[in-house]
Design a protein around this motif. Structure first.
Motif, PDB file in Angstrom:
ATOM      1  N   ARG A  84      15.013  10.997   3.184  1.00 39.28           N
ATOM      2  CA  ARG A  84      15.217  11.563   1.851  1.00 39.28           C
ATOM      3  C   ARG A  84      13.903  12.135   1.353  1.00 39.28           C
ATOM      4  O   ARG A  84      12.850  11.954   1.977  1.00 39.28           O
ATOM      5  N   LEU A  85      13.963  12.833   0.239  1.00 44.68           N
ATOM      6  CA  LEU A  85      12.759  13.382  -0.379  1.00 44.68           C
ATOM      7  C   LEU A  85      12.065  12.261  -1.145  1.00 44.68           C
ATOM      8  O   LEU A  85      12.599  11.735  -2.124  1.00 44.68           O
ATOM      9  N   HIS A  86      10.884  11.875  -0.694  1.00 45.51           N
ATOM     10  CA  HIS A  86      10.197  10.737  -1.314  1.00 45.51           C
ATOM     11  C   HIS A  86       9.326  11.161  -2.492  1.00 45.51           C
ATOM     12  O   HIS A  86       9.307  10.501  -3.515  1.00 45.51           O
ATOM     13  N   PHE A  87       8.574  12.249  -2.333  1.00 43.93           N
ATOM     14  CA  PHE A  87       7.697  12.684  -3.409  1.00 43.93           C
ATOM     15  C   PHE A  87       8.477  13.386  -4.517  1.00 43.93           C
ATOM     16  O   PHE A  87       9.463  14.089  -4.267  1.00 43.93           O
ATOM     17  N   GLY A 130       0.819  -1.200   0.000  1.00 45.62           N
ATOM     18  CA  GLY A 130       0.000   0.000   0.000  1.00 45.62           C
ATOM     19  C   GLY A 130       0.856   1.254   0.000  1.00 45.62           C
ATOM     20  O   GLY A 130       2.070   1.215   0.255  1.00 45.62           O
ATOM     21  N   PHE A 131       0.214   2.392  -0.265  1.00 48.28           N
ATOM     22  CA  PHE A 131       0.942   3.655  -0.369  1.00 48.28           C
ATOM     23  C   PHE A 131       1.609   4.004   0.961  1.00 48.28           C
ATOM     24  O   PHE A 131       0.998   3.940   2.020  1.00 48.28           O
ATOM     25  N   GLY A 132       2.891   4.362   0.890  1.00 40.52           N
ATOM     26  CA  GLY A 132       3.648   4.681   2.084  1.00 40.52           C
ATOM     27  C   GLY A 132       4.244   3.470   2.773  1.00 40.52           C
ATOM     28  O   GLY A 132       4.959   3.607   3.764  1.00 40.52           O
ATOM     29  N   GLY A 133       3.982   2.269   2.261  1.00 44.41           N
ATOM     30  CA  GLY A 133       4.462   1.043   2.886  1.00 44.41           C
ATOM     31  C   GLY A 133       5.751   0.543   2.254  1.00 44.41           C
ATOM     32  O   GLY A 133       6.490   1.289   1.606  1.00 44.41           O
ATOM     33  N   LEU A 158      -2.623  10.922   2.684  1.00 42.34           N
ATOM     34  CA  LEU A 158      -1.760  10.336   1.663  1.00 42.34           C
ATOM     35  C   LEU A 158      -0.465  11.135   1.499  1.00 42.34           C
ATOM     36  O   LEU A 158       0.611  10.560   1.276  1.00 42.34           O
ATOM     37  N   PHE A 159      -0.569  12.453   1.621  1.00 38.17           N
ATOM     38  CA  PHE A 159       0.637  13.273   1.494  1.00 38.17           C
ATOM     39  C   PHE A 159       1.624  12.960   2.622  1.00 38.17           C
ATOM     40  O   PHE A 159       2.833  12.817   2.395  1.00 38.17           O
ATOM     41  N   VAL A 160       1.120  12.802   3.838  1.00 38.87           N
ATOM     42  CA  VAL A 160       1.988  12.448   4.963  1.00 38.87           C
ATOM     43  C   VAL A 160       2.546  11.041   4.774  1.00 38.87           C
ATOM     44  O   VAL A 160       3.740  10.792   5.006  1.00 38.87           O
ATOM     45  N   SER A 161       1.704  10.093   4.334  1.00 37.74           N
ATOM     46  CA  SER A 161       2.163   8.714   4.123  1.00 37.74           C
ATOM     47  C   SER A 161       3.269   8.649   3.085  1.00 37.74           C
ATOM     48  O   SER A 161       4.248   7.910   3.236  1.00 37.74           O
ATOM     49  N   GLY A 162       3.136   9.420   2.023  1.00 40.07           N
ATOM     50  CA  GLY A 162       4.163   9.425   0.998  1.00 40.07           C
ATOM     51  C   GLY A 162       5.439  10.109   1.446  1.00 40.07           C
ATOM     52  O   GLY A 162       6.531   9.765   0.994  1.00 40.07           O
ATOM     53  N   THR A 163       5.309  11.066   2.350  1.00 40.59           N
ATOM     54  CA  THR A 163       6.485  11.778   2.844  1.00 40.59           C
ATOM     55  C   THR A 163       7.400  10.853   3.633  1.00 40.59           C
ATOM     56  O   THR A 163       8.627  10.940   3.554  1.00 40.59           O
ATOM     57  N   ILE A 164       6.813   9.921   4.396  1.00 45.67           N
ATOM     58  CA  ILE A 164       7.643   8.982   5.164  1.00 45.67           C
ATOM     59  C   ILE A 164       7.916   7.700   4.380  1.00 45.67           C
ATOM     60  O   ILE A 164       8.965   7.084   4.532  1.00 45.67           O
ATOM     61  N   ALA A 165       6.990   7.279   3.532  1.00 46.77           N
ATOM     62  CA  ALA A 165       7.175   6.195   2.554  1.00 46.77           C
ATOM     63  C   ALA A 165       7.940   4.984   3.073  1.00 46.77           C
ATOM     64  O   ALA A 165       8.898   4.532   2.465  1.00 46.77           O
ATOM     65  N   GLY A 166       7.540   4.463   4.205  1.00 45.18           N
ATOM     66  CA  GLY A 166       8.038   3.166   4.641  1.00 45.18           C
ATOM     67  C   GLY A 166       9.374   3.171   5.332  1.00 45.18           C
ATOM     68  O   GLY A 166       9.715   2.217   6.016  1.00 45.18           O
TER      69      GLY A 166
END
Length: 539
Positions: free
Chosen positions: A206-209, A52-55, A193-201
């Motif tokens: 690093r910059l994930h988005f 899933g997103f961010g995982g 979703l924006f927060v989940s993508g920022t940490i991305a697992g």
């Protein structure tokens, strides 16, 4: 990677990590799990998985990917190989997240399948689903949410059509329609979703988005509107682009363009699962994906359950607590059929060639979950004007005043045997200002409701599904799909809200102060509700 046992010998299957170069030179990380018992000289089908997103990926047979997905252990124990992938910008994979961009994440996924063909000498081969290649790797795919999106992406862009059977769960058809329905940002989910993508697992290392998303998505939330460039970006990254042949101008701003033409994917066998209470990717998304895949001619089945993104509790769902059994939001079955059991049977038929394995337990009718093991089967999903028509006459609602709805009686009351609703409602109304000359853009919200008999609370928003209507004028929309059972004497109503917590700070009262509007409006027109005349109980 470990050597395959020689012919006539065997060993327990192993899991190991692989790193390859993706389509733009960045690292793509994935884990390979061999079948649980590997015999030399024997071949096995392969199942792809993504998170899933961010995982991040599943690295071993004891992990269960996703909160409603199929675990590696069940598959490897039943003679399947398994590859779980860290998507671009997630986990150990390099690059920045571009939200399943065919030109970026798509190339990474193609690289993973190419590696599997080159290096897995236990991989089985046969005809692919559309018959275009008689010596194609036998590949299936699983995963939910972002892990469902990658499956549609592979199906749409892989030039060799290698995935034979896919099982996407709670995945979108149109990212724009899910994140910006009717041009209204879905604030709570978009921010989550924006927060989940920022940490991305793997944290803030690093910059994930991609910089384009970092610039455009916060701006859309602050301005209460989506730019044309962001709309193009999300449209191209959606199954809808390929299914409906929708042209776009760019893929991330000026000077960019899509590499893939908007053409439907090939014949494939697919079993789709969607959460009825999922307020991010609703059942209507699944129905559109189902229609598209079905048109290509494969065996395509559609089932639902009570789980989905609602299980994350990122968006309030008070009626789930009031009207459903405790823990129902984690339920992953339609009737008594559980998604893991169904997935194994589906793959046994289409990846192992066991004729009838799917039909023995999986209905070909569409399965609509109501609550727990209560579910119904329908031959044809009721949508649009096929529903039961009801009038809406000069209903007044004040845009900007949240959570206390105007209740419109549809005149539909459950008889002595009760009543079942299941399908996609249609709303065609005119929204007009009650006071001339008022400033601002009014935004109101519509949902199907149940008016309960005492002593229950008065009304329930069915499946927590709500649809925004932006500005005055004519609105003709398909609402979110729903399924519900009414007790004798209970009524179906249309609920009209001036604001709603799913769109916190992005209704008429929003973060863009110049466009705020507390504005009374009238709503007139019709709604069509999918009332089932002869519902069939799911086994």
């Amino acid at each position: 990677m470990p050597p395959t046992p020689a012919k006539g010998t065997s060993r327990a299957g192993l899991c190991y990590n692989i790193y390859v170069e993706g389509g733009h030179g960045e690292k793509v990380a994935f884990s390979v799990c061999e079948p649980g018992f590997l015999e030399g000289g024997k071949t096995y089908p392969l199942v792809l998985h993504s998170h899933g997103f961010g995982g991040s990926r599943d690295t071993g047979p004891n992990n269960v990917p996703g909160y409603a997905g199929t675990g590696t252990g069940m598959l490897v124990a039943n003679g399947y190989g398994f590859i779980s992938i860290d998507e671009r910008g997630h986990g150990e994979s390099g690059g920045t997240i571009r939200a399943m961009d065919p030109d970026y994440e798509g190339k990474d996924l193609i690289a993973v399948m190419d590696w599997a063909e080159t290096h897995l000498d236990w991989l089985a081969y046969g005809s692919n689903a559309d018959g275009s290649n008689s010596h194609s790797p036998i590949i299936g795919s699983i995963g939910g949410s972002y892990g469902g999106m990658y499956q549609y992406l592979i199906h749409d862009i892989d030039p060799r059509h290698r995935v034979i059977a896919m099982v996407p769960e709670y995945a979108p058809y149109d990212l724009n329609g899910s994140m910006f329905p009717n041009e209204v940002p879905k604030t709570l989910w978009d921010a989550f979703l924006f927060v989940s993508g920022t940490i991305a697992g793997n944290g803030l290392d690093r910059l994930h988005f991609d910089p384009f998303i970092n610039r455009e998505l916060p701006a859309a939330l602050l301005s209460n509107s989506e730019s044309p460039a962001l709309s193009d970006f999300f449209r191209y990254h959606s199954d809808r682009y390929f299914c409906e042949g929708l042209p776009i101008a760019s893929n991330g701003g000026p000077g960019t363009s899509p590499e893939h033409a908007p053409l439907p994917g090939p014949r494939v066998h697919a079993m789709l699962w969607q959460g009825m209470r999922d307020t991010l990717f609703d059942f209507t998304n699944a129905w559109r994906n189902y229609e598209c895949l079905k048109a290509a001619g494969g065996d395509v089945r559609l089932l639902s359950y009570q789980a989905g993104h609602n299980s994350l509790q990122a968006v309030p769902d008070p009626d789930e607590l009031l009207y459903h059994p405790l823990g129902d939001d984690l339920n992953t079955q339609c009737g008594t059929l559980e998604v893991r059991t169904a997935t194994l049977a589906f793959f046994d038929e289409y990846l192992k060639g066991q004729a009838g394995a799917a039909d023995r337990i999986i209905p070909r009718r569409i399965c609509l979950s109501i609550s727990g093991t209560d579910a119904v089967l329908v031959d044809t999903l009721i949508s649009g004007h096929a529903g039961t028509e009801a009038s809406v006459q000069n209903a007044m609602v004040t845009a900007g005043i949240p959570n206390v709805p105007t209740v419109v009686d549809t005149g539909i009351t459950a008889g002595a045997d009760g009543l079942v609703v299941g399908g996609i409602p249609r709303l065609e109304v005119s929204v007009q200002p009650l006071v001339s000359g008022a400033r601002g853009v009014p935004i109101i919200f519509a949902g199907i409701g149940i008016w309960h008999s005492p002593p229950a609370p008065l009304f329930e928003l069915v499946d927590n599904q709500i649809s925004p209507l932006r500005d005055v004028g004519e609105h003709d929309i398909d609402m979110s799909g729903v399924a519900a059972r009414l007790k004798p004497g209970e009524k179906l109503v249309l609920l009209l809200y001036g604001g709603h917590d799913q769109y916190l700070a992005n209704g008429s009262i929003n973060l863009d102060l110049p466009s705020e509007a507390i504005l009374p409006v009238t709503v007139s027109g019709k709604v069509w509700i999918p009332v089932l005349s002869t519902p069939i109980a799911a086994p």
